[in-house]
Design a protein around this motif. Structure first.
Motif, PDB file in Angstrom:
ATOM      1  N   SER A  54       9.827  12.403   3.517  1.00  0.00           N
ATOM      2  CA  SER A  54      11.620  11.644   3.317  1.00  0.00           C
ATOM      3  C   SER A  54      11.531  11.920   5.135  1.00  0.00           C
ATOM      4  N   PRO A  55      12.016  11.009   5.471  1.00  0.00           N
ATOM      5  CA  PRO A  55      13.068  11.011   6.458  1.00  0.00           C
ATOM      6  C   PRO A  55      14.326  10.859   6.440  1.00  0.00           C
ATOM      7  N   LEU A  56      14.820  11.299   5.375  1.00  0.00           N
ATOM      8  CA  LEU A  56      16.202  11.305   4.993  1.00  0.00           C
ATOM      9  C   LEU A  56      17.478  12.535   6.332  1.00  0.00           C
ATOM     10  N   PRO A  57      16.622  13.754   6.787  1.00  0.00           N
ATOM     11  CA  PRO A  57      17.776  14.905   7.613  1.00  0.00           C
ATOM     12  C   PRO A  57      17.445  13.559   9.094  1.00  0.00           C
ATOM     13  N   THR A  58      16.304  13.065   9.565  1.00  0.00           N
ATOM     14  CA  THR A  58      16.965  11.813  10.774  1.00  0.00           C
ATOM     15  C   THR A  58      18.459  11.300  10.753  1.00  0.00           C
ATOM     16  N   VAL A  59      17.223  10.105   9.486  1.00  0.00           N
ATOM     17  CA  VAL A  59      18.034   9.293   8.968  1.00  0.00           C
ATOM     18  C   VAL A  59      19.186  10.358   8.945  1.00  0.00           C
ATOM     19  N   ALA A  60      20.375  10.692   8.024  1.00  0.00           N
ATOM     20  CA  ALA A  60      21.443  11.459   8.335  1.00  0.00           C
ATOM     21  C   ALA A  60      21.622  11.606   9.368  1.00  0.00           C
TER      22      ALA A  60
ATOM     23  N   ALA B 214      20.910   5.207  22.161  1.00  0.00           N
ATOM     24  CA  ALA B 214      19.630   4.357  21.338  1.00  0.00           C
ATOM     25  C   ALA B 214      18.130   5.933  21.772  1.00  0.00           C
ATOM     26  N   LEU B 215      18.488   7.186  22.143  1.00  0.00           N
ATOM     27  CA  LEU B 215      17.489   8.533  21.965  1.00  0.00           C
ATOM     28  C   LEU B 215      18.106   8.712  20.075  1.00  0.00           C
ATOM     29  N   PHE B 216      18.857   8.147  20.388  1.00  0.00           N
ATOM     30  CA  PHE B 216      18.688   9.496  18.613  1.00  0.00           C
ATOM     31  C   PHE B 216      18.106   7.928  17.359  1.00  0.00           C
ATOM     32  N   VAL B 217      18.499   7.072  17.614  1.00  0.00           N
ATOM     33  CA  VAL B 217      17.800   5.648  17.458  1.00  0.00           C
ATOM     34  C   VAL B 217      16.599   6.220  17.349  1.00  0.00           C
ATOM     35  N   PHE B 218      15.651   6.379  17.970  1.00  0.00           N
ATOM     36  CA  PHE B 218      14.599   6.661  18.426  1.00  0.00           C
ATOM     37  C   PHE B 218      13.741   7.427  17.696  1.00  0.00           C
ATOM     38  N   ALA B 219      14.675   8.651  17.760  1.00  0.00           N
ATOM     39  CA  ALA B 219      13.735   9.643  16.939  1.00  0.00           C
ATOM     40  C   ALA B 219      13.761   9.417  15.769  1.00  0.00           C
ATOM     41  N   ASN B 220      14.892   8.655  15.010  1.00  0.00           N
ATOM     42  CA  ASN B 220      15.226   8.194  13.417  1.00  0.00           C
ATOM     43  C   ASN B 220      13.142   7.796  12.884  1.00  0.00           C
ATOM     44  N   LEU B 221      13.641   6.248  14.059  1.00  0.00           N
ATOM     45  CA  LEU B 221      12.330   5.400  13.627  1.00  0.00           C
ATOM     46  C   LEU B 221      11.540   5.979  13.748  1.00  0.00           C
ATOM     47  N   LEU B 222      10.863   7.256  14.452  1.00  0.00           N
ATOM     48  CA  LEU B 222       9.605   8.042  13.695  1.00  0.00           C
ATOM     49  C   LEU B 222      10.105   8.425  12.755  1.00  0.00           C
ATOM     50  N   ALA B 223      11.076   8.792  12.436  1.00  0.00           N
ATOM     51  CA  ALA B 223      11.318  10.040  11.178  1.00  0.00           C
ATOM     52  C   ALA B 223      10.628   8.466  10.319  1.00  0.00           C
ATOM     53  N   THR B 224      11.387   7.239  10.649  1.00  0.00           N
ATOM     54  CA  THR B 224      11.134   6.725   9.059  1.00  0.00           C
ATOM     55  C   THR B 224       9.857   5.908   9.286  1.00  0.00           C
ATOM     56  N   GLY B 225       9.210   5.827  10.058  1.00  0.00           N
ATOM     57  CA  GLY B 225       7.750   5.380  10.518  1.00  0.00           C
ATOM     58  C   GLY B 225       6.661   6.533  10.307  1.00  0.00           C
ATOM     59  N   TRP B 226       6.837   7.320   9.618  1.00  0.00           N
ATOM     60  CA  TRP B 226       5.972   8.794   9.650  1.00  0.00           C
ATOM     61  C   TRP B 226       5.141   8.642   7.954  1.00  0.00           C
ATOM     62  N   PRO B 227       6.265   8.041   6.870  1.00  0.00           N
ATOM     63  CA  PRO B 227       5.886   7.740   5.798  1.00  0.00           C
ATOM     64  C   PRO B 227       5.399   6.846   5.235  1.00  0.00           C
TER      65      PRO B 227
ATOM     66  N   LEU C 268       0.861  -1.241  -0.339  1.00  0.00           N
ATOM     67  CA  LEU C 268       0.136  -0.245  -0.023  1.00  0.00           C
ATOM     68  C   LEU C 268       0.902   1.271   0.267  1.00  0.00           C
ATOM     69  N   THR C 269       1.926   1.206   0.822  1.00  0.00           N
ATOM     70  CA  THR C 269       2.601   2.458   0.872  1.00  0.00           C
ATOM     71  C   THR C 269       3.468   2.730  -0.188  1.00  0.00           C
ATOM     72  N   GLU C 270       3.924   4.230  -1.045  1.00  0.00           N
ATOM     73  CA  GLU C 270       4.523   4.669  -1.491  1.00  0.00           C
ATOM     74  C   GLU C 270       5.650   4.654  -0.817  1.00  0.00           C
ATOM     75  N   ARG C 271       6.909   3.894  -0.991  1.00  0.00           N
ATOM     76  CA  ARG C 271       8.303   3.364  -0.091  1.00  0.00           C
ATOM     77  C   ARG C 271       9.146   5.074  -0.326  1.00  0.00           C
ATOM     78  N   THR C 272      10.400   5.157   1.072  1.00  0.00           N
ATOM     79  CA  THR C 272      11.187   6.320  -0.055  1.00  0.00           C
ATOM     80  C   THR C 272      12.136   5.384   0.703  1.00  0.00           C
ATOM     81  N   ARG C 273      13.594   6.956  -0.080  1.00  0.00           N
ATOM     82  CA  ARG C 273      14.666   5.438   0.250  1.00  0.00           C
ATOM     83  C   ARG C 273      14.912   5.092   1.402  1.00  0.00           C
ATOM     84  N   PHE C 274      14.337   5.720   2.260  1.00  0.00           N
ATOM     85  CA  PHE C 274      14.484   5.276   3.830  1.00  0.00           C
ATOM     86  C   PHE C 274      13.825   4.972   4.816  1.00  0.00           C
ATOM     87  N   SER C 275      12.980   4.599   3.930  1.00  0.00           N
ATOM     88  CA  SER C 275      11.476   4.140   4.713  1.00  0.00           C
ATOM     89  C   SER C 275      10.520   2.352   4.351  1.00  0.00           C
TER      90      SER C 275
END
Length: 310
Positions: free
Chosen positions: A286-292, A201-214, A87-94
């Motif tokens: 795109s979650p690119l900024p937080t992933v980067a 681990a806190l930075f990874v948690f924020a990254n997971l929020l960003a990648t889950g958004w799309p 169903l989803t439209e993938r981004t490079r990082f999600s």
């Protein structure tokens, strides 16, 4: 003599085998496995910086035992996320790899790959434990990786479907994996080592929020209740920014004690992409900024710990 030609059936079979092989590689998430080498190396370097001797062979074998287990966790996620990926439209990082949706292969392929990878990792782990290469603390961490890694996606835990997936994934990838690298060197678990990896681990948690958004709409459609599907947009923004801020505050608290100065300052290289991520989170797909930012943190902290060793 007339030249031989492939029968159309043979070509189809060969094409299918190549398609299956490519899908298996994509579903293993090779980019994430490569990043795991860096995060594992972070823990290894932290242990050496703590004065432990580097047992190169044991460190290499411990990661080789971990690798198929991590791949098995990824395959389980591909199986569970089949509906979302359709169903989803993938981004490079999600999203997942999208390999099953793209090729039309059965999701049973991911389930069989899960079983095969976990079996391979289990055999490797038990073999190394039997010959004395891996001790009790390492085995306990690997058991946690399997139980809560597979439990992220599959019943009976299915944590990602209950709003607990982000915490589970951040704990495994941001805390347990570098601790595993530390224990592979030291042979025992150290609370000081665990505390040192809390900011990551806190930075990874924020990254997971960003990648889950799309994927929030597709996840909601299939009943996968991640935090981005459960929480209002404003709450997600505060949680994302708060996790990043907490990561930097934790570094400040741990500075000079649990975390060397050079590691703290190296982490500051991630501040610009993280700030960018705060500004655009939920405002762009795109979650690119937080992933980067998260990747920069992993590389910077690994480099910082290595600098301490040198």
């Amino acid at each position: 003599m007339a030249p031989t030609t492939d029968h159309p059936t043979d070509r189809r079979h060969r094409h299918r085998r190549l398609t299956v092989l490519r899908a298996l590689v994509e579903m293993s998430r090779p980019d994430q496995l490569l990043l795991m080498v860096v995060v594992y190396g972070m823990g290894v370097a932290a242990a050496v910086a703590d004065g432990r001797l580097l047992p190169t062979g044991r460190v290499a074998l411990a990661f080789l035992a971990y690798l198929p287990l991590a791949a098995g966790v990824h395959y389980a996620n591909e199986f569970a996320d089949y509906g979302t990926d359709l169903l989803t439209e993938r981004t490079r990082f999600s999203g997942g790899s999208g390999a099953l949706a793209r090729t039309g292969l059965s999701r049973r392929l991911a389930l069989r790959a899960t079983a095969a990878s976990l079996l391979l990792g289990t055999v490797a782990t038990l073999t190394l434990a039997t010959v004395g290469v891996l001790g009790g603390p390492v085995l306990a961490l690997l058991l946690g990786v399997v139980v809560f890694g597979v439990g992220y996606s599959l019943p009976p835990l299915a944590l990602a479907w209950r709003g607990l997936g982000e915490v589970d994934n951040a704990t495994l990838g941001g805390l347990v994996l570098p601790t595993y690298g530390f224990v592979a060197v030291a042979g025992s678990l150290s609370l000081d080592a665990v505390v040192a990896f809390v900011p990551f681990a806190l930075f990874v948690f924020a990254n997971l929020l960003a990648t889950g958004w799309p994927d929030r709409e597709a996840d909601a459609a299939v009943g996968k209740r991640t935090l981005p599907t459960r929480l209002p947009t404003s709450t997600l923004r505060w949680l994302h920014a708060g996790a990043l801020l907490a990561g930097f505050v934790a570094l400040g608290v741990l500075h000079g004690g649990h975390v060397p100065t050079v590691v703290c300052w190296a982490t500051m290289l991630a501040a610009p992409p993280f700030l960018w991520g705060v500004l655009v989170f939920t405002r762009q797909r795109s979650p690119l900024p937080t992933v980067a930012g998260m990747v920069v943190v992993a590389l910077a902290q690994f480099g910082g710990w290595v600098a301490v060793v040198l």
